[in-house]
Write a protein that holds these residues in place. Sequence first.
Motif, mmCIF file in Angstrom:
data_model
loop_
_atom_site.group_PDB
_atom_site.id
_atom_site.type_symbol
_atom_site.label_atom_id
_atom_site.label_comp_id
_atom_site.label_asym_id
_atom_site.label_seq_id
_atom_site.Cartn_x
_atom_site.Cartn_y
_atom_site.Cartn_z
ATOM 1 N N VAL A 81 119.220 -103.636 29.887
ATOM 2 C CA VAL A 81 119.636 -102.271 30.169
ATOM 3 C C VAL A 81 119.356 -101.986 31.635
ATOM 4 C CG1 VAL A 81 117.398 -101.311 29.454
ATOM 5 C CG2 VAL A 81 119.435 -99.835 29.523
ATOM 6 N N ASP A 82 120.297 -101.350 32.317
ATOM 7 C CA ASP A 82 120.133 -100.985 33.723
ATOM 8 C C ASP A 82 120.067 -99.464 33.815
ATOM 9 O OD1 ASP A 82 120.073 -100.720 36.428
ATOM 10 O OD2 ASP A 82 122.033 -101.621 36.817
ATOM 11 N N THR A 83 118.849 -98.957 33.879
ATOM 12 C CA THR A 83 118.676 -97.496 33.903
ATOM 13 C C THR A 83 119.126 -96.887 35.220
ATOM 14 O OG1 THR A 83 116.386 -97.802 34.636
ATOM 15 C CG2 THR A 83 116.764 -97.584 32.272
ATOM 16 N N GLY A 84 119.331 -97.717 36.238
ATOM 17 C CA GLY A 84 119.766 -97.200 37.532
ATOM 18 C C GLY A 84 121.254 -96.956 37.623
ATOM 19 N N HIS A 85 122.016 -97.424 36.621
ATOM 20 C CA HIS A 85 123.465 -97.234 36.635
ATOM 21 C C HIS A 85 123.857 -96.355 35.466
ATOM 22 C CE1 HIS A 85 127.657 -98.286 37.555
ATOM 23 N NE2 HIS A 85 127.841 -98.306 36.249
ATOM 24 N N THR A 86 124.425 -95.215 35.753
ATOM 25 C CA THR A 86 124.782 -94.271 34.693
ATOM 26 C C THR A 86 126.283 -93.995 34.728
ATOM 27 O OG1 THR A 86 124.302 -92.398 36.152
ATOM 28 C CG2 THR A 86 122.509 -93.201 34.732
ATOM 29 N N LEU A 87 126.803 -93.629 33.570
ATOM 30 C CA LEU A 87 128.201 -93.230 33.441
ATOM 31 C C LEU A 87 128.256 -91.758 33.062
ATOM 32 C CD1 LEU A 87 129.578 -96.252 31.370
ATOM 33 C CD2 LEU A 87 129.770 -95.901 33.828
ATOM 34 N N SER A 144 128.325 -102.417 38.288
ATOM 35 C CA SER A 144 126.966 -102.365 37.754
ATOM 36 C C SER A 144 126.316 -103.745 37.735
ATOM 37 C CB SER A 144 126.978 -101.799 36.330
ATOM 38 O OG SER A 144 127.555 -102.738 35.441
ATOM 39 N N ARG A 145 125.011 -103.755 37.727
ATOM 40 C CA ARG A 145 124.252 -105.006 37.660
ATOM 41 C C ARG A 145 124.556 -105.749 36.357
ATOM 42 N NH1 ARG A 145 122.233 -109.537 39.516
ATOM 43 N NH2 ARG A 145 120.086 -110.018 38.890
ATOM 44 N N LEU A 146 124.699 -105.042 35.268
ATOM 45 C CA LEU A 146 124.952 -105.681 33.979
ATOM 46 C C LEU A 146 126.309 -106.373 33.964
ATOM 47 C CD1 LEU A 146 123.569 -103.075 31.409
ATOM 48 C CD2 LEU A 146 122.392 -104.991 32.520
ATOM 49 N N ALA A 147 127.326 -105.756 34.582
ATOM 50 C CA ALA A 147 128.646 -106.374 34.625
ATOM 51 C C ALA A 147 128.613 -107.675 35.409
ATOM 52 C CB ALA A 147 129.658 -105.404 35.217
ATOM 53 N N GLN A 148 127.808 -107.733 36.442
ATOM 54 C CA GLN A 148 127.706 -108.942 37.245
ATOM 55 C C GLN A 148 126.997 -110.061 36.491
ATOM 56 O OE1 GLN A 148 125.827 -107.732 40.927
ATOM 57 N NE2 GLN A 148 127.285 -106.055 41.216
ATOM 58 N N LEU A 188 123.733 -104.702 27.898
ATOM 59 C CA LEU A 188 124.281 -106.052 27.822
ATOM 60 C C LEU A 188 123.638 -106.719 26.611
ATOM 61 C CD1 LEU A 188 124.831 -108.577 30.711
ATOM 62 C CD2 LEU A 188 123.773 -109.311 28.574
ATOM 63 N N VAL A 189 124.453 -107.207 25.680
ATOM 64 C CA VAL A 189 123.944 -107.691 24.395
ATOM 65 C C VAL A 189 124.664 -108.976 23.994
ATOM 66 C CG1 VAL A 189 123.372 -105.358 23.601
ATOM 67 C CG2 VAL A 189 125.624 -106.339 23.073
#
Length: 221
Positions: A86-92, A145-149, A171-172
Amino acid sequence: MTGPQTAPTRPAPPAHRGLRRFRAPRPQAPERCELCSAVLAEHNHRHLVDTKKRALACACTPCALLFDRPGAGTGQFRTVPDRYLVDTGHTLDDAAWEQLQIPVGVAFFLRNADLDRLVALYPSPAGATESELDPSTWQTVVGASRLAQLLAPDVEALLVRRTEGRIECYLVPVDICYELVGRMRLLWQGFDGGPQARTALADFFTQVARRARPPKEDTRP
């Protein structure tokens, strides 16, 4: 002088006795690895993605380890990782969600390596419903986002949920997304899923949130 003796006859057993074996539930066959046929238990049950059939396959831990890197074997099978991030620094926000054009509050996104494109799916009473996502929209909304990368093609997904004025993103492993789809299909009632489905969905995301950790710079599947 007495006549010939006949053996006493026993009463025939009731007919229902002979039918019991047809009514009694048969023991369920143990689940087996689809590669080596080893019996699977909770501690050694993993999943592979069959990239040719676009399907999940059950595997034991030793077989799963053989395919935990891209290109292993013929490249047909890839092991599903077990990381939750989980990336708490990136929000939608709501505006970003509207750009995704997802008609329900839950969706997951994965990258199809063979087609070299992103796929968006969401639970529905009919199962996983696919919605083609324009690459430019993906890049605008979540691509930076970091998760997408970090997202590994075919075997991981970005799982997003819109609820109570906020949007969660994780990300799961991709197999839990299809587990969620199956659970929602089983419980879905009415137009919005019904209370039982909503409770199951909330419990599911509670478990995901408990397992999710912030990404590290060297995090790889």
